[in-house]
Design an enzyme around this catalytic site. Structure first.
Site, mmCIF file in Angstrom:
data_model
loop_
_atom_site.group_PDB
_atom_site.id
_atom_site.type_symbol
_atom_site.label_atom_id
_atom_site.label_comp_id
_atom_site.label_asym_id
_atom_site.label_seq_id
_atom_site.Cartn_x
_atom_site.Cartn_y
_atom_site.Cartn_z
ATOM 1 N N GLU A 106 0.826 -1.211 0.000
ATOM 2 C CA GLU A 106 0.000 0.000 0.000
ATOM 3 C C GLU A 106 0.854 1.251 0.000
ATOM 4 O O GLU A 106 1.997 1.242 0.467
ATOM 5 C CB GLU A 106 -0.964 -0.005 1.203
ATOM 6 N N ARG A 159 0.484 -2.285 12.480
ATOM 7 C CA ARG A 159 -0.058 -3.273 11.549
ATOM 8 C C ARG A 159 -0.495 -2.652 10.224
ATOM 9 O O ARG A 159 -1.585 -2.910 9.712
ATOM 10 C CB ARG A 159 -1.223 -4.041 12.201
ATOM 11 N N CYS A 164 7.663 -1.051 -1.710
ATOM 12 C CA CYS A 164 8.778 -2.008 -1.745
ATOM 13 C C CYS A 164 9.876 -1.725 -0.737
ATOM 14 O O CYS A 164 10.377 -2.644 -0.078
ATOM 15 C CB CYS A 164 9.368 -2.074 -3.147
ATOM 16 N N HIS A 218 13.367 0.189 -7.203
ATOM 17 C CA HIS A 218 12.774 -0.938 -6.489
ATOM 18 C C HIS A 218 13.841 -1.597 -5.631
ATOM 19 O O HIS A 218 15.027 -1.559 -5.958
ATOM 20 C CB HIS A 218 12.207 -1.939 -7.503
ATOM 21 N N ASP A 227 10.815 -11.267 -2.789
ATOM 22 C CA ASP A 227 10.259 -9.951 -3.100
ATOM 23 C C ASP A 227 8.795 -9.920 -2.654
ATOM 24 O O ASP A 227 7.915 -10.444 -3.337
ATOM 25 C CB ASP A 227 10.365 -9.676 -4.596
#
Length: 275
Positions: free
Chosen positions: A40, A65, A70, A108, A124
């Site tokens: 998210e 939580r 990435c 990334h 990943d």
């Protein structure tokens, strides 16, 4: 990461503390992470600071939580794996767009993981819809996964005609291919978390970044499908690829979906930031 932090992280994943850092345990941890910790970008649109430091990542993913993108997801997961005895290396990658062009440096973050029972694996948990299990990093044939068919191949020259690895085959850049389409180009040089600060800042602020243009919260489901909340549109994708969508008209429905489907508690509905 201390023992209590490891236990708290594993508790969130619903995985018992493993005796040995094996391939089978890595596979379990990888899939459990995708099922429980959503991919998210809500912090960008809620005005929350994104800090690439281990404690801050644990506070976010385990303490409250939440999920992340990435740098956060793979950054925290890499720290957990290292604490469990895996040999972990952070790797930088550049993501291919739909026209086949490569993105920015440090676009990334992915993980190279070595296990006690041999082999190196590409882990990943921070690329959205990607492999459910780690990929064999040294294999060059097709790798079947619930998400699709993957291949890892030595990359050719980039747009500037440059090959990675300084002509050393063992250090060559690698293309990660999903269902015949290159997803990202992976550098094999080791990095540290601080190297990715510029990439995280660009993706959090640039109007050219897809993360600033839209809202996403997504995770893998128990049956191997995926659920995604994009703004006010809730989409369910089955393991067979079938999709259903519904529009959430009220703030209460949106906040309820974040809470009930992703375990994310929010005080207000995030909206794409303008300008």
């Amino acid at each position: 990461m201390n023992s209590a932090e490891v236990d708290a992280y594993l508790s969130r994943l619903g995985v018992a503390r493993p005796a040995w850092p094996t391939v089978d345990v890595l596979r379990e941890l990888h899939l459990s992470h995708l099922r429980t910790v959503p991919f998210e970008n809500l912090s960008i649109h809620l005005g929350e600071e994104i800090v690439l430091e281990e404690k801050r990542l644990l506070d976010k993913l385990v303490g409250v939580r939440r999920g992340g993108f990435c740098y956060e997801l793979n950054g925290a997961f890499g720290a957990l794996l290292a604490a469990l005895g895996y040999e972990v290396t952070l790797l930088a990658a550049r993501v291919y767009d739909r026209e086949g062009r490569l993105g920015i440096p440090y676009d990334h973050l992915a993980l190279r993981v070595r296990t006690v029972d041999g082999g190196e694996w590409l882990a990943d948990v921070g690329f959205g819809a990607h492999s459910h299990f780690p990929l064999a990093l040294e294999a060059r044939g097709e790798q079947e996964d619930p998400a699709g068919v993957f291949r890892i191949v030595e990359a050719g020259p980039d747009e500037a005609g440059v090959r990675g690895g300084h002509r050393l085959p063992e250090a060559a850049d690698l293309d990660v291919v999903m269902n015949g389409r290159p997803e990202y180009r992976l550098e094999t040089r080791p990095r540290v978390l601080g190297d990715f600060v510029a990439g995280a800042w660009w993706h959090s602020t640039s109007p050219a970044s897809h993360f600033t243009q839209s809202l996403v919260c997504s995770r893998v489901t128990e049956d191997g499908g995926r659920i995604t909340l994009s703004g006010r549109t809730f989409k369910t994708t089955g393991a067979d690829g079938g999709q259903q969508e519904r529009y959430l008209a009220t703030d209460e429905e949106v906040l309820g979906a974040y809470r009930e489907q992703f375990g994310v508690e929010l005080e207000r509905v995030p909206a794409v930031r303008k300008g």
